[in-house]
Design an enzyme around this catalytic site. Structure first.
Site, PDB file in Angstrom:
ATOM      1  N   GLY A   1      98.064  75.207   4.689  1.00 30.58           N
ATOM      2  CA  GLY A   1      99.438  74.825   4.993  1.00 30.58           C
ATOM      3  C   GLY A   1     100.269  74.759   3.729  1.00 30.58           C
ATOM      4  O   GLY A   1      99.755  74.805   2.610  1.00 30.58           O
TER       5      GLY A   1
ATOM      6  N   GLY B   1     103.861  72.725   2.023  1.00 29.88           N
ATOM      7  CA  GLY B   1     104.811  71.631   2.156  1.00 29.88           C
ATOM      8  C   GLY B   1     105.801  71.643   1.015  1.00 29.88           C
ATOM      9  O   GLY B   1     105.861  72.590   0.221  1.00 29.88           O
ATOM     10  N   GLY B   2     106.592  70.579   0.919  1.00 30.82           N
ATOM     11  CA  GLY B   2     107.619  70.492  -0.094  1.00 30.82           C
ATOM     12  C   GLY B   2     107.069  70.469  -1.509  1.00 30.82           C
ATOM     13  O   GLY B   2     107.746  70.859  -2.455  1.00 30.82           O
TER      14      GLY B   2
ATOM     15  N   GLY C   1     104.038  71.972  -2.429  1.00 36.87           N
ATOM     16  CA  GLY C   1     103.128  73.067  -2.728  1.00 36.87           C
ATOM     17  C   GLY C   1     102.274  73.441  -1.541  1.00 36.87           C
ATOM     18  O   GLY C   1     102.601  73.121  -0.397  1.00 36.87           O
TER      19      GLY C   1
ATOM     20  N   VAL D   1      98.260  73.966   0.346  1.00 35.34           N
ATOM     21  CA  VAL D   1      96.922  73.390   0.467  1.00 35.34           C
ATOM     22  C   VAL D   1      95.960  74.507   0.874  1.00 35.34           C
ATOM     23  O   VAL D   1      96.250  75.280   1.795  1.00 35.34           O
ATOM     24  CB  VAL D   1      96.882  72.256   1.510  1.00 35.34           C
ATOM     25  CG1 VAL D   1      95.477  71.683   1.627  1.00 35.34           C
ATOM     26  CG2 VAL D   1      97.873  71.157   1.139  1.00 35.34           C
TER      27      VAL D   1
ATOM     28  N   ASP E   1     105.749  57.647   3.545  1.00 42.53           N
ATOM     29  CA  ASP E   1     105.868  58.985   4.133  1.00 42.53           C
ATOM     30  C   ASP E   1     104.896  59.160   5.290  1.00 42.53           C
ATOM     31  O   ASP E   1     104.269  60.206   5.439  1.00 42.53           O
ATOM     32  CB  ASP E   1     105.624  60.057   3.065  1.00 42.53           C
ATOM     33  CG  ASP E   1     106.162  61.425   3.485  1.00 42.53           C
ATOM     34  OD1 ASP E   1     107.117  61.473   4.291  1.00 42.53           O
ATOM     35  OD2 ASP E   1     105.634  62.452   3.003  1.00 42.53           O
TER      36      ASP E   1
END
Length: 344
Positions: A27, A29-30, A32, A34, A145
């Site tokens: 995946g 995300g904001g 970087g 994974v 978060d």
């Protein structure tokens, strides 16, 4: 375990992830991407590779390493190590096989696999993990978060809270703090955090309440639909049975209604009225505990164009006009839901 003992060398991680190949990507995300990897001992790992232009700098990186390395709980993702080498910042976690909660709960096909027993287990597991962060670990940690895509599910669909890049460490006797840099995800953030930059254990409780309602309804907070109309989940006006995912064909209706009630208690506007996570776990696991009546409901999103899936990182002074409250509608909605939640 010392920080040095957690260090991985870059080449070993590069080999384990097949040179960070696209095929190994789990995946993005904001901060970087994974990647899935496999170590020489055949242990599967998940590697978080922070982007070079990521807003998360070395301070946030070290923050996550120091915090997560000290945390040990079955409902938290376990940090195995890190790498700070060749201008690379990598975090190595245990691999959790079933991806994140949002891939299940918001998918019209996959969420059919989540019966009420499983959803209840996920709710309680997230709650226990959050209680550990707030009260039971050697540290007091505010997640900041908590959201569906930061909850990973293992092979048995047990939940694990992941991603502590935005977490803040509190002193044991500290109750709240404030920041001029509000970071998080729209739809999950408590109003006092968005409007004034204030955060506490109760702002995490708010996020947990949103998650509870999303898990029960199968919809994101800002994309709940009723009779073809888009409504805010927290401001929905109607009886609580309409909040229940139609895919939930089995399960105790009184227990589901009780969980809706608990979720609504968590998202109250008044910080003082929201329960602690210790109280939430007690309410979730003991039917002998009476539930208080919810007071004034929290602010909720009225700009559907933003949505609960939008990450944000901006000064709270620029947020006017984003968050609003329709008090008459929300009060009516919560009153209707709470009346139904006490019906047997």
């Amino acid at each position: 375990m010392s920080t040095e003992a957690l260090q991985f060398d870059f080449d070993s991680i590069r080999v384990a992830t097949n040179n960070f190949s696209e095929a190994n990507t789990l995946g993005r995300g904001g901060f970087g991407a994974v990647y899935k990897g496999r170590r020489w001992n055949k242990e599967d790992i998940a590697v978080k590779r922070l982007s070079k232009d990521s807003a998360q700098g070395d301070i946030e990186f070290k923050n996550e390493v120091i915090l997560v390395a000290k945390l040990q709980h079955r409902n938290l993702v376990r940090l195995l190590g890190f790498c700070l080498e060749r201008n690379e910042r990598l975090l190595v976690y245990e691999f959790v096989s079933n991806a994140s909660l949002d891939h299940f709960i918001f998918d019209p096909v996959k969420r059919t696999d989540l019966n009420w027993e499983t959803r209840y287990k996920i709710i309680v597991g997230i709650g226990r993990g959050l209680l550990y962060l707030h009260e039971d670990s050697r540290l007091r940690i505010i997640d900041r978060d908590l959201k569906a895509n930061n909850i990973l599910l293992d092979a048995e669909l047990n939940p694990k809270i992941a991603d502590f890049g935005m977490a803040r460490l509190f002193n044991i006797d500290q109750t709240q703090a404030e920041t001029s840099r509000v970071v998080g995800t729209y739809g999950y953030m408590a109003p006092e955090y968005v409007m004034r930059g204030h955060f506490s254990v109760k702002s995490d409780v708010y996020s947990f309440g949103v998650l509870v309602l999303e898990i029960i309804s199968g919809h994101k907070n800002s994309s709940f639909r009723h009779e073809g109309k888009l409504e805010d989940l927290l401001g929905y006006e109607g009886i609580s049975s309409n909040l229940i995912d139609p895919m939930l064909r089995t399960g105790s209706r009184p227990e589901i209604m009780r969980c809706i009630h608990i979720g609504l208690l968590c998202v109250q506007q008044s910080i003082a009225d929201r329960p602690t996570m210790a109280q939430v776990i007690q309410m979730l696991t003991s039917n002998s505990v009476d539930l208080p009546i919810s007071s004034q409901p929290a602010f909720f999103m009225y700009n559907h164009g933003i949505g609960s899936s939008s990450d944000m990182s901006l000064g709270f002074e620029s947020n006017s006009g984003i968050i609003g409250s329709d008090q008459s509608k929300s009060n009516s909605a919560h009153k209707s839901i709470l009346e139904n939640s006490t019906t047997r």
